[in-house]
Design an enzyme around this catalytic site. Structure first.
Site, PDB file in Angstrom:
ATOM      1  N   CYS A  26       0.862  -1.182   0.000  1.00  0.00           N
ATOM      2  CA  CYS A  26       0.000   0.000   0.000  1.00  0.00           C
ATOM      3  C   CYS A  26       0.899   1.233   0.000  1.00  0.00           C
ATOM      4  CB  CYS A  26      -0.851  -0.003   1.257  1.00  0.00           C
ATOM      5  SG  CYS A  26       0.163  -0.094   2.725  1.00  0.00           S
ATOM      6  N   HIS A  56       5.046  -5.422   8.999  1.00  0.00           N
ATOM      7  CA  HIS A  56       5.061  -6.827   9.387  1.00  0.00           C
ATOM      8  C   HIS A  56       5.450  -7.716   8.216  1.00  0.00           C
ATOM      9  CE1 HIS A  56       2.411  -5.579  12.930  1.00  0.00           C
ATOM     10  NE2 HIS A  56       3.661  -5.680  13.285  1.00  0.00           N
ATOM     11  N   CYS A 121       2.117   6.371   8.644  1.00  0.00           N
ATOM     12  CA  CYS A 121       1.277   6.434   7.447  1.00  0.00           C
ATOM     13  C   CYS A 121       0.222   7.543   7.588  1.00  0.00           C
ATOM     14  CB  CYS A 121       0.582   5.090   7.248  1.00  0.00           C
ATOM     15  SG  CYS A 121      -0.559   5.140   5.872  1.00  0.00           S
ATOM     16  N   HIS A 149      -1.211  -4.473  19.221  1.00  0.00           N
ATOM     17  CA  HIS A 149      -0.641  -4.033  17.946  1.00  0.00           C
ATOM     18  C   HIS A 149      -0.120  -2.598  18.073  1.00  0.00           C
ATOM     19  CE1 HIS A 149      -0.404  -2.916  13.706  1.00  0.00           C
ATOM     20  NE2 HIS A 149      -0.508  -4.197  13.396  1.00  0.00           N
ATOM     21  N   GLU A 151      -0.020  -0.139  16.064  1.00  0.00           N
ATOM     22  CA  GLU A 151      -0.891   0.933  15.569  1.00  0.00           C
ATOM     23  C   GLU A 151      -2.007   1.220  16.572  1.00  0.00           C
ATOM     24  OE1 GLU A 151      -2.620   0.580  11.530  1.00  0.00           O
ATOM     25  OE2 GLU A 151      -4.313   1.665  12.412  1.00  0.00           O
ATOM     26  N   SER A 287       1.174 -10.120  10.419  1.00  0.00           N
ATOM     27  CA  SER A 287       0.509  -9.009   9.747  1.00  0.00           C
ATOM     28  C   SER A 287      -1.008  -9.073   9.959  1.00  0.00           C
ATOM     29  CB  SER A 287       0.854  -9.063   8.252  1.00  0.00           C
ATOM     30  OG  SER A 287      -0.106  -8.369   7.508  1.00  0.00           O
ATOM     31  N   ASN A 289      -3.452  -7.169   8.642  1.00  0.00           N
ATOM     32  CA  ASN A 289      -4.308  -7.087   7.445  1.00  0.00           C
ATOM     33  C   ASN A 289      -4.276  -8.386   6.663  1.00  0.00           C
ATOM     34  OD1 ASN A 289      -2.741  -6.588   4.687  1.00  0.00           O
ATOM     35  ND2 ASN A 289      -1.534  -5.680   6.325  1.00  0.00           N
TER      36      ASN A 289
HETATM   37  S1  SF4 Z   1      -2.851   2.486   7.125  1.00  0.00           S
HETATM   38 FE1  SF4 Z   1      -1.473   0.718   7.044  1.00  0.00          FE
HETATM   39  S2  SF4 Z   1      -2.341  -0.632   5.479  1.00  0.00           S
HETATM   40 FE2  SF4 Z   1      -3.294   1.394   5.223  1.00  0.00          FE
HETATM   41  S3  SF4 Z   1      -2.072   2.495   3.681  1.00  0.00           S
HETATM   42 FE3  SF4 Z   1      -1.230   2.993   5.684  1.00  0.00          FE
HETATM   43  S4  SF4 Z   1       0.387   1.511   6.115  1.00  0.00           S
HETATM   44 FE4  SF4 Z   1      -0.886   0.719   4.448  1.00  0.00          FE
END
Ligand code: SF4
Length: 383
Positions: A26, A56, A121, A149, A151, A287, A289
């Site tokens: 991504c 990950h 991100c 996690h 995030e 990971s 996702n």
């Molecule tokens: S939030 Fe995570 S999965 Fe979505 S674009 Fe950003 S890094 Fe990629």
């Protein structure tokens, strides 16, 4: 324009591979890897640390380690390198998941400029911004995410700085949380049941009266939606609200899943409409996702979650990960004796496309495909 999620058929004669229309890397991951390698190039002779795994994916992380980058924490927050050993001359990269305000502050105190090598991100930051907007309107926040996690820990920290916040892992926990909202459960039990998941000073008597749901960007879209719908319904029933005045108690929180999660999951739903013999999902075993893509596939057909092409030992044997039990298993006779053999393939947001390519090549090899890659590609070549 409506997006096309139809899988691409790679026709190798006796082997038909249906590749998900959207898969793999991504924007956030590409951006993070780019910044990380640039940081290594720009800082010769300096010690370079990553707060935790970049993404990950074992190959990407191994590449970084090979170039001298050290990880400060493992994926579960266990400290590998002490903050005490870091000096202002070191470089510390913040990974794509972002980090907590406490860690950011710790680094700033040491003299590390966190904004310079920050690969958080933008879609994670979008969730933080959304939390801030909800907080400003005096809603508490329910974060749907995996509590350990990186995030989710980062999002929890950012949300908790603005408003009372609690993390729910899944629907089961959302249902239990709902019982504190509607009075089915004694409020003081909340502190035991959700220990370690709520912000300091969380007051169940008042902080569950007005809520909004945000999520870890890589959760299963349908799960987050179901959790939000459930809590909304609890609010409607508890306070006799309607769709017209539900906003008094429940914030409209669409938009917090990232585009890559949405696209990769939508492409899997579409791919699963093809009658196939099995699915292979490629990605790092830790990971989030990727595991959700596996979850969708395994509801429909035999699914093998692998992190590299060499997990496919032969036409008879494959090593694959069971993310429910967190074990790698070996399965024999995983390929049915069919022609054409139909295999669905997708990969997680942190998986380099080259690994998917290796997996396809490996399948072509072990199935003695009647068409090689060049012959298969002819159809796609323009003159
Ligand atoms: S939030 Fe995570 S999965 Fe979505 S674009 Fe950003 S890094 Fe990629």
């Amino acid at each position: 324009m409506k997006k096309d999620f139809t899988p691409t058929l790679l026709d190798f004669g006796n082997l038909h591979i249906y590749l998900a229309r959207h898969f793999g890397f991504c924007y956030g991951v590409e951006n993070a890897i780019d910044i990380a390698f640039r940081t290594v190039d720009e800082n010769p002779g300096k010690r370079i640390f990553l707060l935790s795994e970049m993404i990950h994916n074992p190959q990407v992380n191994a590449d970084l380690q090979e170039r001298g980058v050290q990880f400060m924490q493992d994926t579960y927050g266990k400290q590998l390198v002490s903050f005490d050993s870091i000096t202002e001359d070191d470089v510390v990269i913040i990974p794509a998941f972002g980090t907590t305000l406490a860690i950011e502050e710790k680094l700033n105190t040491i003299g590390i400029k966190t904004e310079k090598y920050n690969t958080t991100c933008p879609f994670v930051e979008k969730v933080w911004n959304r939390s801030e907007q909800i907080a400003k309107k005096n809603y508490s926040i329910v974060v749907h995410g995996k509590p350990v996690h990186e995030e989710t820990r980062a999002t929890f920290s950012h949300a908790a700085a603005n408003t009372p916040t609690v993390v729910v892992n899944d629907m089961k926990e959302a249902i239990e949380l709902g019982k504190y909202i509607n009075g089915e459960k004694a409020l003081n039990e909340f502190y035991i049941e959700f220990k370690g998941r709520y912000s300091d000073g969380f007051d169940t008597a008042k902080d569950l009266q007005r809520i909004g749901v945000v999520n870890q960007t890589t959760m299963l879209a349908s799960d987050t939606q179901a959790i939000a719908d459930h809590l909304k319904q609890v609010m409607i029933e508890t306070y006799q609200l309607t769709e017209n005045n539900i906003a008094e108690r429940f914030a409209d929180t669409r938009d917090t899943l990232c585009y890559a999660t949405n696209d990769n999951q939508s492409a899997v739903y579409e791919m699963l409409k093809t009658a196939a013999d099995l699915a292979i999902v490629v990605g790092g075993y830790n990971s989030s996702n990727t595991s959700h893509l596996v979850e969708l596939c395994e509801e429909k057909l035999p699914t093998y979650y692998i992190n590299a092409a060499d997990k496919i030992f032969s036409a008879d044997q494959i090593a694959h990960y069971n993310f429910h039990t967190r074990q790698e298993l070996t399965t024999t006779d995983f390929l049915p004796d069919k022609s054409p053999l139909k295999i669905l393939i997708t990969s997680g947001a942190s998986c380099p496309d080259a690994i998917v390519e290796d997996v396809i090549e490996r399948l072509v090899e072990i199935t003695s495909a009647t068409k090689n890659i060049d012959a298969m590609l002819e159809k796609y070549q323009t003159v």
